[in-house]
Write a protein that holds these residues in place. Structure first.
Motif, short mmCIF file in Angstrom:
data_model
loop_
_atom_site.label_atom_id
_atom_site.label_comp_id
_atom_site.label_asym_id
_atom_site.label_seq_id
_atom_site.Cartn_x
_atom_site.Cartn_y
_atom_site.Cartn_z
N TYR A 412 0.91 -1.30 -0.07
CA TYR A 412 0.20 0.02 -0.10
C TYR A 412 0.64 1.64 -0.34
O TYR A 412 2.10 1.18 0.40
N ARG A 413 0.17 2.50 -0.31
CA ARG A 413 0.86 3.55 0.03
C ARG A 413 -0.54 4.27 0.65
O ARG A 413 -1.20 4.37 -0.06
N PHE A 414 -0.05 5.30 2.21
CA PHE A 414 -1.28 6.03 3.02
C PHE A 414 -1.47 7.17 1.61
O PHE A 414 0.39 8.08 2.18
N ASP A 415 -1.80 7.97 1.40
CA ASP A 415 -1.80 9.07 0.77
C ASP A 415 -2.64 10.26 1.42
O ASP A 415 -2.81 10.80 0.98
N GLN A 416 -3.02 10.00 2.24
CA GLN A 416 -4.75 10.87 3.01
C GLN A 416 -3.53 12.10 3.73
O GLN A 416 -2.63 11.25 4.78
N PRO A 417 -3.34 13.38 3.42
CA PRO A 417 -2.79 13.94 3.80
C PRO A 417 -3.21 14.61 5.40
O PRO A 417 -4.43 14.21 5.13
N ILE A 418 -2.92 14.69 6.26
CA ILE A 418 -2.75 14.73 7.63
C ILE A 418 -3.52 16.68 7.05
O ILE A 418 -3.11 17.27 6.94
N PRO A 419 -4.97 17.43 8.04
CA PRO A 419 -4.18 18.85 8.92
C PRO A 419 -3.05 19.88 8.89
O PRO A 419 -2.39 18.68 9.70
N GLN A 420 -3.29 20.79 8.70
CA GLN A 420 -1.89 21.58 8.75
C GLN A 420 -2.12 21.78 10.49
O GLN A 420 -3.08 22.30 10.83
N GLU A 421 -1.04 21.67 11.34
CA GLU A 421 -0.56 22.19 12.26
C GLU A 421 -0.45 23.26 12.64
O GLU A 421 0.60 24.16 11.65
N PRO A 422 -1.28 24.13 13.28
CA PRO A 422 -1.36 25.45 13.02
C PRO A 422 0.46 26.10 13.72
O PRO A 422 1.06 25.69 14.47
N LYS A 487 2.14 -11.80 -11.81
CA LYS A 487 1.40 -11.55 -12.18
C LYS A 487 -0.47 -10.62 -12.39
O LYS A 487 -0.52 -10.50 -12.98
N ALA A 488 -0.34 -10.09 -11.16
CA ALA A 488 -1.21 -9.06 -10.60
C ALA A 488 -1.01 -7.58 -11.24
O ALA A 488 -1.22 -6.56 -11.48
N GLY A 489 0.50 -7.61 -11.87
CA GLY A 489 0.90 -6.76 -12.79
C GLY A 489 1.51 -4.80 -11.10
O GLY A 489 1.15 -4.30 -11.11
N TYR A 490 1.94 -5.62 -10.26
CA TYR A 490 2.29 -4.84 -9.34
C TYR A 490 1.45 -4.37 -8.86
O TYR A 490 2.11 -2.88 -8.65
N LYS A 491 0.72 -4.22 -8.41
CA LYS A 491 -0.79 -3.73 -7.99
C LYS A 491 -0.63 -2.68 -6.39
O LYS A 491 0.15 -3.52 -5.47
N VAL A 492 -0.42 -1.71 -6.31
CA VAL A 492 -0.68 -1.30 -4.58
C VAL A 492 -0.95 -0.24 -4.21
O VAL A 492 -2.25 0.25 -5.60
N MET A 493 -2.26 -0.26 -3.48
CA MET A 493 -3.39 0.05 -2.78
C MET A 493 -3.37 1.67 -2.38
O MET A 493 -2.16 1.83 -1.49
N HIS A 494 -3.05 2.13 -3.01
CA HIS A 494 -3.07 3.66 -3.07
C HIS A 494 -4.31 3.88 -1.79
O HIS A 494 -5.47 3.99 -2.19
N ALA A 508 2.59 -0.37 -9.64
CA ALA A 508 2.88 0.50 -9.65
C ALA A 508 3.91 1.30 -10.48
O ALA A 508 4.68 1.08 -11.06
N ALA A 509 4.62 2.31 -9.79
CA ALA A 509 4.77 3.61 -10.35
C ALA A 509 6.29 3.38 -10.79
O ALA A 509 7.18 4.61 -11.32
N ASP A 510 7.02 3.25 -9.33
CA ASP A 510 7.87 3.65 -9.11
C ASP A 510 9.30 2.38 -8.76
O ASP A 510 9.82 2.21 -8.89
#
Length: 526
Positions: A412-422, A487-494, A508-510
């Motif tokens: 997987y790749r975790f792509d969820q940005p967290i809110p900016q800290e003040p 076989k599955a094309g090196y799929k990454v869960m975003h 996988a693009a990398d």
């Protein structure tokens, strides 16, 4: 409704069902060493046992010894507050602890269980915290296991020795060891906690034959280490790694004979002529001695026991645990400015950094990490900063397990940005930002979370708990997560939720970039 008591052999759990927390009978469980009494979560659905000893305190003559079996007790032992965290020389600004103090007396674990009876045989998830093997503890609010336990799993977390107390090696330690080993005491602590789980978790409604180990950063490195070690063989059935693997960039793990020399030099600098003198020093004296040696860090080594040989060789030969693996990293483990180390992100400075890091191989790196425009420089510096920090090691672990592990792998790749800290620089999806999502504990950080963040957390807790239950993250209502394989094309869960976007698998693009880095790393290791 009254209290219920279920028995399973000698194991007893007293579980409160629907009474207000203040009026509930406190839950108890019978471990191999004695009875423990825990507490109940505010919603009454999770029984919490905190601060259970899983080994004797590693103090005095037991300092720098493998963990010893915990002593039995009579009567009922309170397990309603976290045990001491292990001694750590420095702190991390994102860590908050709920335990009393740091101490060498720190080998305690915690159990969160939603089991309706001691016969429930729920899957078990054993968490290993991160902190660079130098810091961390199991009492952090973001790692609280109650919310994840609502997903039909039992969550266990443990403290393990850190820094000089967890990874110190010395020639005299090798001599006194029946295994002729020295170092890796923190990893041995983790293995001892896993052995405790196998022996005792049925008393809490868990299935000792369905255990998943999971961790982040140094905890993820630890997961990959436990998979490689014969000491932990048979103690777990699945593994999850978040940002970290045992493969080191450009170097191989040092043998105990080499780290022992470093330890001996440290002892002499601390004024200790032998091991006995070191053990006679106070905790604070040891910590102050480490601080005096700037840049010195104690790290896992090839000790000949926990690691019979280099862990990468263990994986290459297929000698590691053949268990399903779910692993990946965050989109912004490091940012581009961290690669430049506060230099201006110009093309001149980018090329200079490539020369410093890669020497004669810099032109080959530039082809796959181009820097001809400001946008390319930003992207390439970001990718290289993350790769050299931690993503390459995670990728290499995933690849090795996929080739020789004989079990499904999910990336997987975790792509969820967290809110900016003040008042702070935007950090996007930074290192360790996934922890609060995995545990369902967004409230542990005072940030302006929204419904998308909450939805992402619910999806991640479902994926992670599904994987713990059956070695496959997929389940009803969730986007399909394919295996990571050629076989599955090196799929990454975003993993991301925002308007018009939900988690999805992409090729996988990398791959070419990591294959190049792997070739360069291998050349330097050889």
């Amino acid at each position: 409704m009254g209290n219920g008591v279920w028995r399973c052999g000698a194991a007893i759990i007293a579980l409160a069902v629907a009474m207000p927390a203040a009026a509930q009978q406190l839950p108890t469980a019978q471990t191999a060493s004695g009875t423990v009494e825990g507490s109940v979560s505010p919603d009454g659905k999770v029984r919490v046992f905190a601060g259970i000893p899983y080994a004797k305190p590693p103090v005095g003559a037991l300092r720098w010894q493998p963990p010893q079996a915990e002593a039995a007790w009579t009567g009922v032992r309170k397990a309603t507050s976290f045990g001491n965290r292990c001694v750590q020389g420095g702190g991390f600004d994102d860590m908050v602890f709920r335990d009393p103090q740091q101490s060498e007396d720190c080998l305690y674990l915690n159990v969160w269980t939603s089991a309706a009876s001691a016969r429930a045989k729920l899957p078990v998830m054993v968490w290993i915290y991160g902190g660079g093997f130098q810091g961390g503890g199991s009492s952090e609010p973001r790692q609280d296991g109650a919310a994840l336990a609502h997903k039909g799993v039992i969550v266990v977390s443990m403290n393990y020795r850190l820094g000089v107390f967890g990874f110190f090696s010395h020639p005299e330690l090798i001599q006194e060891s029946p295994h002729h080993a020295s170092g890796n005491y923190g990893l041995l602590d983790q293995a001892a906690a896993l052995a405790w789980v196998r022996k005792n978790i049925a008393a809490f409604g868990g299935d000792p034959n369905n255990v998943t180990i999971f961790g982040e950063s140094a905890g993820s490195i630890s997961v990959s280490a436990q998979m490689a070690s014969p000491v932990s063989k048979g103690l777990f059935n699945r593994a999850i790694g978040e940002s970290g693997g045992i493969a080191e960039w450009q170097t191989r793990m040092k043998p105990a004979t080499e780290t022992g020399k470093t330890g001996e030099a440290f002892a002499q600098a601390a004024g200790a002529s032998n091991l006995a003198a070191l053990r006679a020093m106070s905790t604070d004296q040891i910590i102050q001695a480490t601080k005096a040696k700037k840049g010195l860090q104690f790290w896992p080594n090839v000790d000949g026991y926990f690691f019979p040989e280099d862990p990468m060789a263990i994986y290459a030969a297929g000698k590691q645990a053949h268990v399903p693996l779910l692993a990946g990293w965050n989109a912004d483990e490091h940012r581009s400015y961290q690669y430049f180390q506060n230099l201006e992100p110009t093309q001149e400075n980018y090329l200079k950094k490539l020369d410093e890091d890669f020497g004669a191989d810099a032109p080959a790196v530039r082809k796959l990490f181009p820097g001809d425009t400001p946008e390319q420089i930003e992207t390439s510096a970001h990718d290289l900063a993350s790769a050299l920090f931690i993503t390459y090691s995670t990728w290499k672990w995933i690849e090795l397990q996929g080739k020789t592990g004989g079990a499904p792998v999910y990336r997987y790749r975790f792509d969820q940005p967290i809110p900016q800290e003040p008042g702070k620089r935007p950090r996007g999806t930074h290192h360790a930002s996934d922890i609060t999502f995995v545990f369902g504990n967004l409230s542990a950080r005072n940030l302006p979370w929204n419904a998308d963040h909450q939805a992402m957390s619910d999806i991640m807790t479902s994926y992670w708990s599904n994987f713990a239950k059956k070695g496959d993250p997929n389940g009803p209502g969730l986007p399909v997560w394919p295996r990571y394989s050629p076989k599955a094309g090196y799929k990454v869960m975003h993993l991301q939720v925002r308007p018009g976007v939900k988690p999805q698998a992409k090729p996988a693009a990398d791959r070419a970039q990591y294959e190049l880095l792997d070739q360069l790393a291998q050349k330097r290791r050889d």
